[in-house]
Enzyme design. Structure first.
Site, mmCIF file in Angstrom:
data_model
loop_
_atom_site.group_PDB
_atom_site.id
_atom_site.type_symbol
_atom_site.label_atom_id
_atom_site.label_comp_id
_atom_site.label_asym_id
_atom_site.label_seq_id
_atom_site.Cartn_x
_atom_site.Cartn_y
_atom_site.Cartn_z
ATOM 1 N N HIS A 1 0.860 -1.173 -0.154
ATOM 2 C CA HIS A 1 0.208 -0.087 0.064
ATOM 3 C C HIS A 1 0.720 1.386 -0.017
ATOM 4 O O HIS A 1 2.164 1.171 -0.080
ATOM 5 C CB HIS A 1 -0.885 -0.080 1.284
ATOM 6 C CG HIS A 1 -0.356 -0.262 2.465
ATOM 7 N ND1 HIS A 1 0.365 0.726 2.757
ATOM 8 C CD2 HIS A 1 -0.511 -1.264 3.424
ATOM 9 C CE1 HIS A 1 0.921 0.311 4.228
ATOM 10 N NE2 HIS A 1 0.406 -0.903 4.407
ATOM 11 N N HIS B 1 4.071 1.422 2.257
ATOM 12 C CA HIS B 1 5.253 0.947 1.445
ATOM 13 C C HIS B 1 5.926 1.527 0.518
ATOM 14 O O HIS B 1 7.267 1.650 0.261
ATOM 15 C CB HIS B 1 4.803 -0.572 1.167
ATOM 16 C CG HIS B 1 4.235 -1.680 2.354
ATOM 17 N ND1 HIS B 1 2.925 -1.745 1.875
ATOM 18 C CD2 HIS B 1 4.733 -2.217 3.271
ATOM 19 C CE1 HIS B 1 2.562 -2.517 3.078
ATOM 20 N NE2 HIS B 1 3.534 -2.545 3.949
ATOM 21 N N CYS C 1 1.019 -11.078 19.147
ATOM 22 C CA CYS C 1 0.051 -10.464 18.138
ATOM 23 C C CYS C 1 0.621 -11.112 17.023
ATOM 24 O O CYS C 1 1.842 -10.525 16.497
ATOM 25 C CB CYS C 1 -0.040 -8.882 18.281
ATOM 26 S SG CYS C 1 -0.876 -8.302 16.606
ATOM 27 N N CYS D 1 1.680 -8.021 14.103
ATOM 28 C CA CYS D 1 2.687 -7.414 14.162
ATOM 29 C C CYS D 1 4.021 -8.229 14.539
ATOM 30 O O CYS D 1 5.214 -8.196 14.560
ATOM 31 C CB CYS D 1 2.863 -6.007 14.942
ATOM 32 S SG CYS D 1 2.183 -6.232 16.526
ATOM 33 N N CYS E 1 -3.928 -5.179 20.870
ATOM 34 C CA CYS E 1 -2.601 -4.759 20.375
ATOM 35 C C CYS E 1 -2.772 -3.425 20.047
ATOM 36 O O CYS E 1 -3.836 -2.991 19.252
ATOM 37 C CB CYS E 1 -2.443 -5.654 18.989
ATOM 38 S SG CYS E 1 -1.204 -4.863 17.874
ATOM 39 N N HIS F 1 -2.466 -3.056 16.080
ATOM 40 C CA HIS F 1 -3.469 -3.823 15.088
ATOM 41 C C HIS F 1 -5.133 -3.715 15.783
ATOM 42 O O HIS F 1 -6.016 -4.140 14.995
ATOM 43 C CB HIS F 1 -3.135 -5.222 14.911
ATOM 44 C CG HIS F 1 -2.078 -4.950 13.789
ATOM 45 N ND1 HIS F 1 -0.706 -5.286 14.335
ATOM 46 C CD2 HIS F 1 -1.791 -4.840 12.604
ATOM 47 C CE1 HIS F 1 0.299 -4.829 13.672
ATOM 48 N NE2 HIS F 1 -0.389 -4.642 12.312
ATOM 49 N N LYS G 1 -5.917 6.544 9.780
ATOM 50 C CA LYS G 1 -5.287 5.452 9.050
ATOM 51 C C LYS G 1 -6.278 5.098 8.041
ATOM 52 O O LYS G 1 -7.305 4.960 8.077
ATOM 53 C CB LYS G 1 -5.294 4.364 10.317
ATOM 54 C CG LYS G 1 -4.394 3.436 10.085
ATOM 55 C CD LYS G 1 -4.293 2.554 11.145
ATOM 56 C CE LYS G 1 -3.680 1.239 10.761
ATOM 57 N NZ LYS G 1 -3.335 -0.027 11.599
ATOM 58 N N LYS H 1 -10.203 -0.059 5.174
ATOM 59 C CA LYS H 1 -11.454 -0.459 4.088
ATOM 60 C C LYS H 1 -12.557 0.040 4.633
ATOM 61 O O LYS H 1 -13.326 0.626 3.776
ATOM 62 C CB LYS H 1 -11.207 -1.845 3.912
ATOM 63 C CG LYS H 1 -10.158 -2.254 2.958
ATOM 64 C CD LYS H 1 -10.500 -3.768 2.258
ATOM 65 C CE LYS H 1 -9.092 -4.249 1.548
ATOM 66 N NZ LYS H 1 -8.287 -5.308 2.465
HETATM 67 N N1 MSP Z 1 8.479 -7.530 7.987
HETATM 68 C C1 MSP Z 1 8.582 -6.647 8.876
HETATM 69 C C2 MSP Z 1 9.848 -5.735 8.668
HETATM 70 C C3 MSP Z 1 10.806 -6.456 8.710
HETATM 71 S S1 MSP Z 1 12.509 -5.687 8.533
HETATM 72 C C4 MSP Z 1 13.776 -6.651 9.011
HETATM 73 C C5 MSP Z 1 7.355 -5.507 8.647
HETATM 74 N N2 MSP Z 1 6.643 -5.577 7.499
HETATM 75 S S2 MSP Z 1 5.559 -4.799 6.976
HETATM 76 O O1 MSP Z 1 5.082 -5.191 5.764
HETATM 77 O O2 MSP Z 1 4.334 -4.662 8.147
HETATM 78 O O3 MSP Z 1 6.030 -3.376 6.805
HETATM 79 C C6 MSP Z 1 6.208 -2.188 7.753
HETATM 80 C C7 MSP Z 1 6.919 -1.175 7.042
HETATM 81 O O4 MSP Z 1 5.887 -0.666 6.243
HETATM 82 C C8 MSP Z 1 6.780 0.163 7.940
HETATM 83 O O5 MSP Z 1 7.914 0.075 8.707
HETATM 84 C C9 MSP Z 1 6.948 1.168 7.049
HETATM 85 O O6 MSP Z 1 8.364 1.038 6.468
HETATM 86 C C10 MSP Z 1 5.894 0.831 6.132
HETATM 87 N N3 MSP Z 1 4.536 1.261 6.366
HETATM 88 C C11 MSP Z 1 3.528 0.473 6.744
HETATM 89 N N4 MSP Z 1 2.250 1.363 6.922
HETATM 90 C C12 MSP Z 1 2.722 2.519 6.832
HETATM 91 C C13 MSP Z 1 2.083 3.730 6.676
HETATM 92 N N5 MSP Z 1 0.866 3.855 6.866
HETATM 93 N N6 MSP Z 1 2.813 4.822 6.352
HETATM 94 C C14 MSP Z 1 4.008 4.907 6.205
HETATM 95 N N7 MSP Z 1 4.652 3.712 6.090
HETATM 96 C C15 MSP Z 1 4.409 2.584 6.763
HETATM 97 O O7 MSP Z 1 7.023 -4.673 9.574
#
Ligand code: MSP
Length: 474
Positions: free
Chosen positions: A20, A23, A129, A132, A146, A149, A299, A302
């Site tokens: 999304h 990322h 959880c 996360c 959590c 979440h 945030k 959906k």
């Molecule tokens: N798999 C772990 C990371 C392991 S690193 C050794 C993880 N993955 S995740 O898919 O949940 O991605 C989390 C990361 O996505 C956050 O740290 C951030 O970089 C990004 N984001 C997820 N939601 C976000 C927002 N709403 N806004 C900005 N970035 C955020 O955690």
């Protein structure tokens, strides 16, 4: 002199669903920093990947009715497609299911922790959880849920291997206080120092193998698999050779910067440094911790109906507009906001009517009134360089847009398109100067909006703009 290396990592995302805007934000920032360092002549390694040894994947694959491997391949291809669309140029994509590229490093690091006497067996009774992938205590929860979440965590009673995180509390604190491990911004540094001051507890570092059957078996005990965070953090070193290619590892490690969102700071600023200290490895130099992207102050979810799909934005406005929004409209140090309206306003105001319009006006004048292409210089402004060294991506973009504003003002005040008719010499001089300055803007934009940068520089080199930039959207 040998070329300086620059190693930057993004988090490795969970491949249980499509990516999304959050990322996309992290990845774009990483790409901008990578391109900036590459342009400055550094040898850059930009690592990304996917965190695959998680129960979430097991569940999502089952829901999709697919074998785990097949499910993962589709999602990972999907990640790669999105990155390609956005012009994100990474050097390697590490998958934690990669038995040659990742597992030897994860096993080697585990063994180092064992040798240091930092792994022991105990019973974990507490909360977990699965979203996360975090162990929680009652006091971490908000209304019994959590904090990230909003779901009621699982109650676990398991025999696990633990990592002696508590032993490293003071050492990690010292490294952060001395600046050996720099945390940007300051607010996040303070947040983690406060956490360290409260003291760290040992952390469970394995789960029963049945929870993630495709996970990495604990050396010497296949009834357990490594805890997903222990496994995932290790990818930062395995991907550059730890455990299988020492020459490469020595070249790249320690990382210059790990980029991540604020949700996973604790893993990167407490657990990861402690693991490295236990193994006698150098610490990463800096952590860049960004905020969250919200939509209309909330945030994206959906149920609220405010989720914005990056693919839709790219299809409608093009990848350069998405990169623009991320770099200019969101501070890397705080939460940012994105709505369909704010995106469209930024696009029309700053790109279609701003940069696009300015470039075509200048190049039209140049094509009509100048004898040929103008010679330009390649120096970048020092303010931009300083901002980028501090990861102030938004500030760097503000410098560029201030230049755009100045050029607009010059055209308005001096009206070179009229002047050139009454005083051709002076008119041409002003136009020449405008071309030099738009070339400078084009060059400065290279890390942020590479395709736009190329188009502007090509127009200057040809002394005409073949295709317009950023058509207005209604
Ligand atoms: N798999 C772990 C990371 C392991 S690193 C050794 C993880 N993955 S995740 O898919 O949940 O991605 C989390 C990361 O996505 C956050 O740290 C951030 O970089 C990004 N984001 C997820 N939601 C976000 C927002 N709403 N806004 C900005 N970035 C955020 O955690």
């Amino acid at each position: 002199m040998a070329t300086k290396s620059f190693y930057i990592t993004s988090p490795i995302f969970y491949p249980n669903a499509k990516l999304h805007m959050g990322h996309v934000y992290t990845m774009t920032v990483c790409d901008i920093l990578s391109r900036f360092e590459r342009i400055r002549g550094k040898d850059v390694f930009f690592l990304t990947g996917s965190d695959e040894n998680t129960g979430k994947v097991v569940k999502a694959a089952a829901e999709a009715g697919q074998p785990v491997e097949e499910f993962l391949q589709e999602i990972v291809d999907n990640f790669a497609d999105l990155y390609a669309k956005l012009g994100i140029e990474y050097s390697a994509f590490i998958r934690t299911t990669n038995k040659e590229g990742h597992w030897p490093g994860a096993v080697a690091l585990w063994q180092k922790l064992v040798e240091a006497g930092d792994i022991y067996k105990s019973t974990y009774v507490g909360l977990y959880c699965p979203q996360c992938e975090t162990f929680y205590t009652e006091k971490d929860l908000v209304d019994g849920k959590c904090p990230l979440h909003g779901i009621v965590p699982e109650r676990l009673d398991e025999e696990n291997y633990f990592f002696k995180l508590s032993k490293y509390t003071n050492l990690v604190k010292e490294k952060i206080e001395s600046g050996e491990l720099e945390i940007v911004p300051e607010t996040r540094r303070n947040e983690i120092l406060a956490l360290l001051n409260r003291g760290l507890e040992d952390v469970s570092f394995s789960r029963p193998a049945a929870t993630v059957p495709h996970g990495i078996p604990v050396p010497g005990d296949p009834s357990q698999v490594m805890y997903v965070w222990c496994d995932a953090l290790t990818s930062y070193i395995s991907a550059v050779g730890y455990g299988h290619d020492s020459k490469s590892f020595e070249k790249w490690w320690p990382a210059n910067v790990h980029v991540m969102g604020k949700d996973i700071l604790r893993f990167h600023a407490a657990i990861w440094p402690a693991m490295l200290l236990s193994a006698g490895l150098p610490l990463p130099k800096r952590l860049l911790v960004h905020g969250f992207i919200l939509s209309g102050g909330q945030k994206m979810s959906k149920s609220i109906g405010n989720v914005i799909d990056p693919v839709e934005l790219i299809e409608e406005y093009g990848p350069e507009a998405v990169r623009y929004y991320v770099a200019r409209k969101i501070s890397p140090f705080e939460d940012g906001d994105l709505t369909r309206e704010s995106f469209k306003d930024a696009y029309n105001g700053d790109l279609a009517n701003g940069l696009g319009n300015l470039t075509s006006r200048i190049m039209k004048m140049a094509e009509t009134h100048l004898p040929g292409p103008v010679e330009t210089e390649s120096e970048l402004h020092s303010e931009l360089v300083v901002s980028m060294e501090r990861f102030e991506v938004q500030k760097a973009m503000n410098h560029i847009w201030a230049e755009i504003g100045e050029l607009d003002a010059t055209i308005q005040e001096k009206e070179p398109f009229k002047l050139v008719k009454t005083d051709p010499e002076q008119g041409r001089e002003i136009i020449t100067d405008l071309v030099r300055k738009i070339a400078h803007i084009g060059r400065s934009l290279a890390p942020f909006m590479p395709a736009t940068s190329e188009k502007i520089l090509a127009a200057v080199a040809l002394n005409k703009l073949d295709t317009g930039l950023f058509p207005r959207k209604e």
